[in-house]
Structures are given as C-alpha cells and as structure tokens.
Write a protein that holds these residues in place. Structure first.
Motif, PDB file in Angstrom:
ATOM      1  N   GLU A  69       0.840  -1.209   0.000  1.00 41.82           N
ATOM      2  CA  GLU A  69       0.000   0.000   0.000  1.00 41.82           C
ATOM      3  C   GLU A  69       0.868   1.249   0.000  1.00 41.82           C
ATOM      4  N   LEU A  70       1.895   1.248   0.834  1.00 39.10           N
ATOM      5  CA  LEU A  70       2.767   2.419   0.945  1.00 39.10           C
ATOM      6  C   LEU A  70       3.603   2.607  -0.319  1.00 39.10           C
ATOM      7  N   GLU A  71       3.944   1.513  -0.977  1.00 36.39           N
ATOM      8  CA  GLU A  71       4.648   1.586  -2.263  1.00 36.39           C
ATOM      9  C   GLU A  71       3.780   2.326  -3.284  1.00 36.39           C
ATOM     10  N   TYR A  72       2.489   1.985  -3.307  1.00 34.44           N
ATOM     11  CA  TYR A  72       1.570   2.648  -4.232  1.00 34.44           C
ATOM     12  C   TYR A  72       1.469   4.138  -3.913  1.00 34.44           C
ATOM     13  N   LEU A  73       1.293   4.481  -2.630  1.00 31.06           N
ATOM     14  CA  LEU A  73       1.159   5.889  -2.241  1.00 31.06           C
ATOM     15  C   LEU A  73       2.405   6.690  -2.611  1.00 31.06           C
ATOM     16  N   LEU A  74       3.563   6.096  -2.385  1.00 30.51           N
ATOM     17  CA  LEU A  74       4.809   6.798  -2.715  1.00 30.51           C
ATOM     18  C   LEU A  74       4.913   7.027  -4.220  1.00 30.51           C
ATOM     19  N   ALA A  75       4.530   6.026  -5.009  1.00 29.97           N
ATOM     20  CA  ALA A  75       4.570   6.169  -6.465  1.00 29.97           C
ATOM     21  C   ALA A  75       3.573   7.219  -6.924  1.00 29.97           C
ATOM     22  N   LEU A 140      -7.306   8.886 -10.307  1.00 25.83           N
ATOM     23  CA  LEU A 140      -6.669   7.817  -9.545  1.00 25.83           C
ATOM     24  C   LEU A 140      -6.521   6.568 -10.405  1.00 25.83           C
ATOM     25  N   HIS A 141      -7.586   6.207 -11.110  1.00 29.82           N
ATOM     26  CA  HIS A 141      -7.549   5.017 -11.961  1.00 29.82           C
ATOM     27  C   HIS A 141      -6.590   5.199 -13.132  1.00 29.82           C
ATOM     28  N   GLN A 142      -6.501   6.402 -13.625  1.00 31.54           N
ATOM     29  CA  GLN A 142      -5.578   6.683 -14.717  1.00 31.54           C
ATOM     30  C   GLN A 142      -4.144   6.388 -14.279  1.00 31.54           C
ATOM     31  N   PHE A 143      -3.816   6.786 -13.050  1.00 30.04           N
ATOM     32  CA  PHE A 143      -2.481   6.467 -12.536  1.00 30.04           C
ATOM     33  C   PHE A 143      -2.323   4.961 -12.337  1.00 30.04           C
ATOM     34  N   SER A 144      -3.364   4.306 -11.809  1.00 31.48           N
ATOM     35  CA  SER A 144      -3.287   2.866 -11.557  1.00 31.48           C
ATOM     36  C   SER A 144      -3.003   2.080 -12.829  1.00 31.48           C
ATOM     37  N   ARG A 145      -3.513   2.559 -13.955  1.00 30.51           N
ATOM     38  CA  ARG A 145      -3.270   1.870 -15.226  1.00 30.51           C
ATOM     39  C   ARG A 145      -1.790   1.830 -15.573  1.00 30.51           C
ATOM     40  N   SER A 146      -1.049   2.844 -15.140  1.00 28.45           N
ATOM     41  CA  SER A 146       0.383   2.920 -15.473  1.00 28.45           C
ATOM     42  C   SER A 146       1.271   2.408 -14.341  1.00 28.45           C
ATOM     43  N   PHE A 147       0.682   2.151 -13.188  1.00 35.83           N
ATOM     44  CA  PHE A 147       1.453   1.730 -12.022  1.00 35.83           C
ATOM     45  C   PHE A 147       2.015   0.323 -12.219  1.00 35.83           C
ATOM     46  N   LYS A 148       3.309   0.167 -11.954  1.00 34.96           N
ATOM     47  CA  LYS A 148       3.976  -1.126 -12.094  1.00 34.96           C
ATOM     48  C   LYS A 148       4.424  -1.587 -10.706  1.00 34.96           C
ATOM     49  N   PRO A 149       3.654  -2.480 -10.071  1.00 32.40           N
ATOM     50  CA  PRO A 149       4.015  -2.930  -8.715  1.00 32.40           C
ATOM     51  C   PRO A 149       5.259  -3.801  -8.711  1.00 32.40           C
ATOM     52  N   SER A 150       5.926  -3.835  -7.574  1.00 30.40           N
ATOM     53  CA  SER A 150       7.113  -4.674  -7.427  1.00 30.40           C
ATOM     54  C   SER A 150       6.701  -6.146  -7.385  1.00 30.40           C
ATOM     55  N   SER A 151       7.678  -7.027  -7.452  1.00 27.39           N
ATOM     56  CA  SER A 151       7.391  -8.466  -7.516  1.00 27.39           C
ATOM     57  C   SER A 151       6.702  -8.987  -6.254  1.00 27.39           C
TER      58      SER A 151
END
Length: 332
Positions: A69-75, A140-151
């Motif tokens: 969750e914090l990884e997403y917020l930081l990104a 928010l969803h627009q950013f989520s589409r480009s978000f690349k989570p870690s492994s």
C-alpha cells in the motif's frame, strides 16, 4: 483501542519524533492517531493495523500488504498534483514497524498528515461537485493503469472469493438473529446471479487494477490545492467500476449522470450501469457484513434491513435501480 500509553510510546520511539502530541482519531479497519510535533505545524497519521473486529482481518493486515500500500502511495505522490499521504520511514529506514499489542505482534505505519477539511455528504450535493468527484476517481484510476508494482506486491482482491466471504459474514448475522432467516434467504438469492455476471466481465488494463476500495465522502480532504484522497487501508485489486459504484452511493440519484460525466471526461468510454448496480449492492452488503460483528450496530441493521431487502428484490427482478436508488444511509 489500546489505552496503554507505554504501547504508543514504544511505537513513537521507533520514529524521529522529538516532542510528539498524540490525539486518538478512531478505531475501524485500523487504530488511528494524529501525531503533532509540539511547537510546530508538522503533523502525521499513526496507524496501528489492528481492525476493530476480527471479521475485518485480512490480507491488508500483513506486513507485505502494508508495504505494498505504501509503495503505491509513494509512487502516486510523485505523479499527483494534489497532496498524497506519503509514508514516513522509521529510524531503521523501514516504512512498517511493529509492536506487541494484547499479546500479539501488530504492524504500524506513519503517514504525513494532509492539511485540510474532512468533507461531508453535503459537500457533494451539487452537479459541479458530483462531476469533480468523478474526475478525481478517474485520475486515480488513470495512474493505476500505469502503475507497475514490485514483484512482492500484495493487496486484497475484490472478486468472487471476496463475495463468498461476505456472504459467510452475513450468514453469521442470521445465526445471531440480527438478520431474520427469511431476509437472509432473499439476500442469498441475489448473490448467484451477480457472481454469474461477474464471471463474464472483462478483466483488462482498462477495467481492472489497483482501486481505493473505500470511496466515502469522509475519505476526501478539501485542501488549498483541491480534493485529495485519504485512507487506502482497504485498497487492493478490483474492477475500476467498484470505486465508481461506491462514489454513487453517497450522492443523490439525480446527480449520478454528473458523476459519470466527470469520470468519462478523464477516461473516455462507455460505463455499464448494470455493472455499477451490482457493485453498489455488493458494497452495501459488505457494509452490513462488517456491522454484523458489532452488537452496538444491530439496531441500525434492523432499522435499515427493509431497504436492503427491497434492493435485493429489484435486482432479482432485473429492475434498474441506479437512477432511483436513494442515497444509502450508511452509519458513520
């Protein structure tokens, strides 16, 4: 709520606070406190990741999930023009800490405080604000589409297993007598058709991704720069339409076209209203499932059960409800 001052002190000693003043906020999916450095305007949100009831315990309470969750917020903070709750590392450089609470290890995190005014239902009572709400959710969803989570990224997933778990919680309400057997039978009948429809929903980069999953007027802050999201404690992977459906639940039915218009202004495309109706129903049921384990809310459930049963019957009959369903009187 932990009333042991030593427990709070132990947590705070893990962070670079100098002279913190602590104020309890609430206990829901997390125990939350506002922490302010005495003599300064620096403020933070301390979260102890222990839900108020066991039936709220889930993937989101695991260390890896909190880190995700914090990884997403930081990104997101690096892309957003509006304030974001940025995670604050502890003295060891970790964004997740732990403390022993009531004999078990519980995880904690600290976020920077977003200065502003917590919004209310009445703030979203105009066409302009309904449209703005749609735009913010879409951004928010627009950013989520480009978000690349870690492994190692892990968060809750809102699909069929979530629905089945919800139904189990509601069944416990029948066992406790807070939901009558006849009422539960009607509620239970509404679930299989929705699950069947969900199986046919497209799951693509345009429809499925990281969502807030707790869209509510109190999770928006009016800042000097605009309206910001807070409280990603239940965030995870789901249909983007779920966030839109939750937004529709706290605005008037006659403003829902404005909500959708604001959303499609940012993310073009057709919105499936029937899908929104299914997701609105599921989120209402999830709220009832949460309240079932809180005896002080049982009277509220009994008072509002007729409206839930009416909604079940409408969905079973295939009657459209998006433009006639009133604002849902969710308890605060």
């Amino acid at each position: 709520m932990p009333d042991d001052a030593n427990c709070i002190k132990e947590i705070l000693l893990q962070y670079p606070f100098i002279d913190p003043v602590v104020e309890f906020i609430r206990h829901n999916e997390n125990i939350t406190y506002k922490v302010t450095e005495k003599g300064s305007e620096d403020a933070y949100l301390l979260r102890i990741h222990k839900p108020i009831t066991k039936n709220m315990q889930g993937v989101q309470n695991r260390r890896e999930a909190i880190q995700s969750e914090l990884e997403y917020l930081l990104a997101w903070s690096s892309c957003s023009e509006l304030p974001v709750q940025i995670p604050v590392p502890n003295l060891n450089g970790d964004v997740v800490s732990s403390v022993v609470l009531e004999g078990e290890e519980v995880y904690c995190s600290v976020l920077k405080w977003i200065c502003g005014e917590t919004m209310s239902r009445s703030d979203f009572a105009s066409e302009e604000m309904a449209s703005t709400l749609g735009e913010r959710v879409a951004q928010l969803h627009q950013f989520s589409r480009s978000f690349k989570p870690s492994s190692g990224f892990i968060r809750p997933e809102y699909e069929i297993a979530w629905i089945n778990n919800m139904l189990t919680k509601l069944r416990s309400g029948e066992n406790m007598g807070v939901i009558l057997s006849g009422e539960f039978q009607i509620i239970e009948k509404a679930f299989p058709p929705i699950i069947d429809r969900m199986k046919s929903w497209s799951k693509s980069i345009e429809t499925w991704g990281f969502i807030h999953a707790d869209i509510h007027y109190s999770n928006f802050i009016r800042t000097s720069r605009g309206i910001s999201f807070i409280d990603f404690g239940l965030s995870g992977f789901g249909y983007y339409a779920m966030d839109v459906a939750m937004s529709a639940l706290f605005i008037k039915s006659e403003l829902r076209d404005d909500l959708l218009s604001g959303y499609t202004k940012v993310i073009a495309g057709n919105i499936d209203v029937a899908q929104l109706e299914d997701l609105m129903f599921l989120n209402i049921c999830e709220y009832y499932a949460f309240l079932v384990s809180r005896r002080e809310k049982h009277l509220w459930i009994r008072e509002h059960m007729p409206s839930l049963i009416e909604l079940c019957r409408s969905l079973l009959q295939g009657t459209p409800v998006f433009y006639r369903m009133n604002q849902v009187g969710l308890a605060n």
